[in-house]
Design a protein around this motif. Structure first.
Motif, short mmCIF file in Angstrom:
data_model
loop_
_atom_site.label_atom_id
_atom_site.label_comp_id
_atom_site.label_asym_id
_atom_site.label_seq_id
_atom_site.Cartn_x
_atom_site.Cartn_y
_atom_site.Cartn_z
N UNK A 255 37.03 56.39 36.92
CA UNK A 255 36.17 55.48 36.15
C UNK A 255 36.97 54.27 35.71
N UNK A 256 36.32 53.09 35.77
CA UNK A 256 36.94 51.88 35.26
C UNK A 256 35.84 50.86 35.00
N UNK A 257 36.00 50.07 33.93
CA UNK A 257 34.99 49.08 33.56
C UNK A 257 35.16 47.84 34.44
N UNK A 258 34.49 47.82 35.57
CA UNK A 258 34.69 46.80 36.59
C UNK A 258 33.92 45.52 36.30
N UNK A 259 32.69 45.65 35.80
CA UNK A 259 31.76 44.51 35.75
C UNK A 259 31.44 44.09 34.33
N UNK A 260 32.45 44.06 33.46
CA UNK A 260 32.22 43.66 32.07
C UNK A 260 32.33 42.16 31.87
N UNK A 261 32.52 41.40 32.94
CA UNK A 261 32.62 39.95 32.84
C UNK A 261 34.01 39.44 32.61
N UNK A 262 34.95 40.32 32.32
CA UNK A 262 36.33 39.90 32.09
C UNK A 262 37.06 39.72 33.42
N UNK A 263 38.17 38.97 33.37
CA UNK A 263 39.03 38.83 34.54
C UNK A 263 39.97 40.03 34.59
N UNK A 264 39.96 40.74 35.70
CA UNK A 264 40.81 41.91 35.89
C UNK A 264 41.73 41.68 37.08
N UNK A 265 42.80 42.47 37.13
CA UNK A 265 43.76 42.37 38.23
C UNK A 265 43.95 43.74 38.87
N UNK A 266 44.08 43.74 40.19
CA UNK A 266 44.31 44.99 40.92
C UNK A 266 45.47 44.80 41.89
N UNK A 267 46.16 45.89 42.15
CA UNK A 267 47.19 45.92 43.20
C UNK A 267 46.96 47.15 44.05
N UNK A 268 46.81 46.95 45.36
CA UNK A 268 46.67 48.03 46.31
C UNK A 268 48.00 48.12 47.07
N UNK A 269 48.64 49.26 47.01
CA UNK A 269 49.98 49.41 47.59
C UNK A 269 50.00 50.59 48.56
N UNK A 270 50.56 50.36 49.76
CA UNK A 270 50.81 51.46 50.70
C UNK A 270 52.30 51.56 50.94
N UNK A 271 52.84 52.74 50.70
CA UNK A 271 54.25 53.03 50.95
C UNK A 271 54.33 54.01 52.12
N UNK A 272 55.20 53.78 53.11
CA UNK A 272 55.26 54.66 54.27
C UNK A 272 56.04 55.94 54.00
N UNK A 273 56.03 56.39 52.76
CA UNK A 273 56.68 57.63 52.36
C UNK A 273 55.95 58.16 51.13
N UNK A 274 56.18 59.38 50.79
CA UNK A 274 55.55 59.98 49.62
C UNK A 274 56.35 59.58 48.38
#
Length: 365
Positions: A255-274
């Motif tokens: 759960x996350x408040x996505x559409x509250x009108x505020x500016x939010x930041x996201x980072x999607x990261x893929x690492x080739x190891x665990x």
């Protein structure tokens, strides 16, 4: 001359040694737009449009009229008016699903942004970087988003015999959400999925989507959608089209408040190891089982992590999954298209991306 060349190099915003960066979208060189996607600087004319008989699909107001034996029921869905606030909807008017935190796009200007969908019903849009980029050796994608100008639905109940207004109910709640997508679909940079529950990526084959879902579609998803804003990861595998249903969910939503009108930041990261530091935040389900092994070409199990807001600075993901992307996606030369999709349905909102940075290795600099 040397100084001039250096200035030009530094100002070429969408090119970097190991990726690209768009601090805003005043320049969209290197991007491909599909469907309803465009740019906006917040100076656009009002999108409040009265429905016309000959073009109901493009209107920003929808009407429905039903009745019972004693009551007429009139329902109107329209874009929330500028300068509106939660106080405009009385406590006794608000119904289940009403979003108390929302924002109406201001009239003042802003830096040019990607507008994946406008506040209109049944729209879908996608924006891709024009060239395939390496993904299997690891990447980081960082961006800011903002969701505003929700639709509001009000229902009036009127006594059929005496034309007396019995009661009124309203809810501000737009839909449907947006996604960050990595894909190897045959449509290449023209790829665009469906509107409504599909979030613009449903139907794109050989794809991975991190969805930011703002609407519940229990009627069309066999009651397996979530009753609150949430972020989740979806993939149909290398041969099948993706979808926003639970059948393609990798791990479990957060759960996350996505559409509250505020500016939010996201980072999607893929690492080739665990990444062992993220063990306590990992999630997994049966859908992940085919992708939790080596594929025989030296590419092993990796980590896909989703960070939001303060979690980026704290290096603490909202959640992560173990996955081998080389099994999940079928990518020639390890290259894929990357970008964003979004959609609206019977309810709508503006899905904006304010900036975007992509790095082909851990740690964008």
């Amino acid at each position: 001359m040397t100084t001039l060349c250096l200035v030009l190099l530094l100002s070429h915003v969408h090119v970097a040694l190991a990726g690209f960066v768009y601090p805003d979208f005043n320049s969209t060189a290197g991007l491909v737009f599909n469907g309803a996607a465009a740019t906006s600087d917040c100076h656009e004319a009002s999108e409040f449009i009265i429905e016309s008989d000959d073009d109901a699909s493009s209107a920003s107001r929808l009407y429905q009229h039903g009745h019972t034996a004693t009551t007429d029921v009139f329902s109107t869905v329209e874009t929330i008016r500028r300068n509106s606030s939660d106080d405009d909807i009385a406590v006794h008017d608000a119904v289940f699903g009403h979003r108390r935190a929302f924002d109406v796009g201001g009239a003042s200007g802003c830096s040019t942004r990607l507008r994946l969908t406008p506040s209109h019903p049944s729209r879908a849009g996608s924006v891709w970087y024009e060239s395939r980029v390496p993904v299997l050796t690891g990447f980081e994608s960082t961006f800011q988003w903002q969701v505003t100008d929700h639709s509001v639905e009000c229902t009036e109940h009127v006594d059929r015999s005496f034309s007396k207004h019995l009661h009124r109910s309203c809810a501000v709640h737009g839909g449907d959400g947006f996604a960050f997508v990595v894909h190897g679909d045959p449509a290449d940079s023209s790829a665009l999925g469906g509107d409504g529950e599909h979030l613009g990526y449903g139907g794109i084959a050989n794809s991975l989507a991190v969805e930011f879902d703002t609407w519940t579609n229990v009627d069309t998803q066999q009651s397996d959608d979530v009753l609150q804003d949430h972020i989740s990861i979806h993939a149909g595998g290398p041969l099948l089209p993706n979808s926003s249903n639970q059948s393609t969910a990798l791990g479990y939503w957060r759960a996350y408040d996505i559409a509250d009108g505020k500016v939010h930041e996201a980072k999607i990261q893929y690492l080739p190891y665990v990444e062992e530091r993220y063990f306590d935040l990992m999630t997994a389900n049966d859908n992940l089982l085919p992708y939790l092994k080596d594929n025989g070409d030296g590419r092993g199990l990796g980590t896909l992590a989703v960070f939001v807001d303060q979690g980026i600075a704290e290096d603490r993901p909202l959640f992560a999954i173990p996955v081998n992307l080389s099994l999940l996606l079928q990518l020639p030369d390890s290259m894929a298209y990357v970008g964003f999709t979004a959609s609206t349905g019977r309810k709508w909102e503006k899905h904006d991306i304010l900036n975007w940075e992509w790095c082909e290795s851990e740690g964008c600099q």
